[in-house]
Design an enzyme around this catalytic site. Structure first.
Site, PDB file in Angstrom:
ATOM      1  N   GLY A  28      -8.792   5.750 -37.849  1.00 45.14           N
ATOM      2  CA  GLY A  28      -8.490   4.594 -37.204  1.00 45.14           C
ATOM      3  C   GLY A  28      -7.892   3.480 -37.502  1.00 45.14           C
ATOM      4  O   GLY A  28      -6.870   2.944 -37.461  1.00 45.14           O
ATOM      5  N   GLN A  88     -11.537   6.156 -28.989  1.00 42.31           N
ATOM      6  CA  GLN A  88     -12.869   6.518 -28.427  1.00 42.31           C
ATOM      7  C   GLN A  88     -12.439   7.318 -27.209  1.00 42.31           C
ATOM      8  O   GLN A  88     -13.138   7.807 -26.680  1.00 42.31           O
ATOM      9  CB  GLN A  88     -13.432   5.206 -27.809  1.00 42.31           C
ATOM     10  CG  GLN A  88     -13.969   4.220 -29.205  1.00 42.31           C
ATOM     11  CD  GLN A  88     -15.431   5.074 -29.746  1.00 42.31           C
ATOM     12  OE1 GLN A  88     -15.955   6.185 -29.023  1.00 42.31           O
ATOM     13  NE2 GLN A  88     -15.798   4.711 -30.830  1.00 42.31           N
ATOM     14  N   HIS A 121     -13.323  11.455 -36.901  1.00 44.24           N
ATOM     15  CA  HIS A 121     -14.725  11.613 -37.005  1.00 44.24           C
ATOM     16  C   HIS A 121     -15.348  11.386 -35.676  1.00 44.24           C
ATOM     17  O   HIS A 121     -16.740  11.454 -35.557  1.00 44.24           O
ATOM     18  CB  HIS A 121     -15.404  10.857 -38.229  1.00 44.24           C
ATOM     19  CG  HIS A 121     -15.186   9.429 -37.974  1.00 44.24           C
ATOM     20  ND1 HIS A 121     -16.463   8.636 -37.474  1.00 44.24           N
ATOM     21  CD2 HIS A 121     -14.152   8.485 -38.162  1.00 44.24           C
ATOM     22  CE1 HIS A 121     -16.115   7.269 -37.464  1.00 44.24           C
ATOM     23  NE2 HIS A 121     -14.885   7.262 -37.875  1.00 44.24           N
ATOM     24  N   CYS A 129     -19.331  -0.569 -36.722  1.00 44.43           N
ATOM     25  CA  CYS A 129     -18.713  -1.136 -38.038  1.00 44.43           C
ATOM     26  C   CYS A 129     -18.981  -2.440 -38.193  1.00 44.43           C
ATOM     27  O   CYS A 129     -18.843  -2.842 -39.323  1.00 44.43           O
ATOM     28  CB  CYS A 129     -17.271  -1.100 -37.551  1.00 44.43           C
ATOM     29  SG  CYS A 129     -16.528   0.338 -37.156  1.00 44.43           S
TER      30      CYS A 129
END
Ligand code: PLP
Length: 368
Positions: A69, A175, A197, A317
């Site tokens: 992403g 998402q 992922h 993150c």
């Protein structure tokens, strides 16, 4: 172990697990090699590309494999791509992922006008302000679904508004994929970013979707892979895992996940001073973000982790640093509420028993 952190990353899906156990070791050829070993993988990637494009409701022409992403978002928001598209103003929201917000900061320093739309306390962006800001040299970059609170933006409506004024739209769909129906052609977006992922594929693979590839100026130059739009030896094993993971998407099961999430929220609201963040908006069926009553969420997370219950204090993150989440701050929450909020993100693998165990532990931790 109880894993409630599926918005951070997902375990390999059933087909991907089988591939890891039985096929991965033989998947090392270079698909660009002209000999039979390479071309066998190139054929597989062709099949995977078709499955992935089908899952997104688009043709294979617009699918460019990337590393994830973050790369996809940065590629669309590269200075020379924006310049070639004649974009001068970028409209976004303070609720975006850091991959977008940090890039926008950089672009601001490089002379682009950046407008962040206001939002209400539930995370809904103000479309009246958007309407006023749009023109033919604007790019809107916006989340389909927020990673921390799960809020879903009305992308179809936003896209119509953007196109009416002659602008372009990029949607961070990372998402949403696998959790809610996603048809990029129907949404009519110009660009989209997606990540493997988050849907049960291996790490290191993502998608950049470009409706009109001829209008896109790639970030890198090199060996001509991905028709020159993303050169570099293709990550065949991860791409194949993505082709397998899309076959394991089961939106029917997301209804069950939603029931689990709703049960969880109705139970925790019985505990004193719990408040659900972003409750009053259209949300991802698997996500719950709540103020846990006053203790620091980092402390709660560590205590839960000792019991092998895995949750998040914000987006994974930035969870190395326990600054208040920028998303919760943008909802208007104070330091105490944002530093005291936990994110739970379920999947079809979670059970009511796990939720009950978690609530029990949480109750005790909050009382301490
Ligand atoms: N956008 C959103 C909404 C995300 O949740 C994430 C990852 O958490 C990203 C972008 C970045 O994706 P990747 O981890 O594949 O770089």
């Amino acid at each position: 172990m109880i894993y409630f952190d599926h918005n951070a990353t997902t375990p390999p899906s059933r087909k991907v697990r089988e591939f890891i156990q039985t096929g991965l070791v033989d998947y090392w050829a270079n698909p660009s090699s002209e000999h039979g070993f390479g071309s066998k993988l190139a054929d597989k990637i062709k099949e995977d590309r078709l499955l992935i494009a089908d899952s997104l409701g688009v043709s294979t022409k617009g699918i460019i494999f990337t590393s994830g992403g973050t790369e996809s978002i940065n590629s669309i928001l590269s200075v020379h791509n924006l310049e070639s598209l004649k974009i001068k103003k970028i409209i976004s929201s303070p609720l975006e992922h850091h991959a977008t917000l940090d890039r926008l900061n950089f672009l601001k320093k490089n002379g682009f006008e950046i407008v962040l739309l206001p939002n209400n306390e539930h995370g809904r962006v103000d479309l009246n302000v958007l309407e006023d800001q749009l023109n033919s040299s604007t790019l809107v970059t916006i989340l389909l679904a927020n990673n921390e609170i799960g809020t879903i933006n009305p992308i179809k409506k936003i896209t119509q508004m953007v196109h009416q004024k002659g602008g372009l739209i990029h949607v961070d769909s990372v998402q949403a994929w696998g959790k809610v129906p996603l048809n990029l052609e129907d949404l009519d977006v110009d660009f989209a970013s997606l990540s493997g992922h988050k849907i049960g594929a291996l790490k290191g693979v993502g998608i950049l979707y470009v409706k009109d590839v001829k209008s896109y100026l790639p970030l890198m130059h090199g060996g001509g892979q991905e028709r020159g739009y993303r050169p570099g030896t293709i990550n065949a094993a991860s791409v194949h895992s993505l082709g397998l993971a899309v076959q394991d998407i089961n939106l029917e099961k997301m209804h069950e996940v939603e029931k689990l999430r709703n049960y969880f929220e109705s139970e925790i609201q019985k505990l004193s001073s719990i408040k659900i963040n972003g409750f009053d908006s259209s949300r991802l069926p698997n996500t719950s973000n709540f103020f846990a009553g006053g203790r620091l969420s980092s402390e709660l997370m560590f205590e839960l982790s000792r019991k092998e219950i895995y949750v998040s204090t914000g987006s994974a993150c930035n969870s190395g640093s326990f600054k208040p989440s920028h998303v919760l701050k943008a909802l208007g929450l104070g330091d105490k509420e944002s530093k005291g909020s936990l994110r739970i993100s379920f999947s079809k693998d979670n059970t009511f028993d796990e939720v009950n165990v978690f609530i029990n532990f949480l109750q005790n931790l909050i009382k301490e």
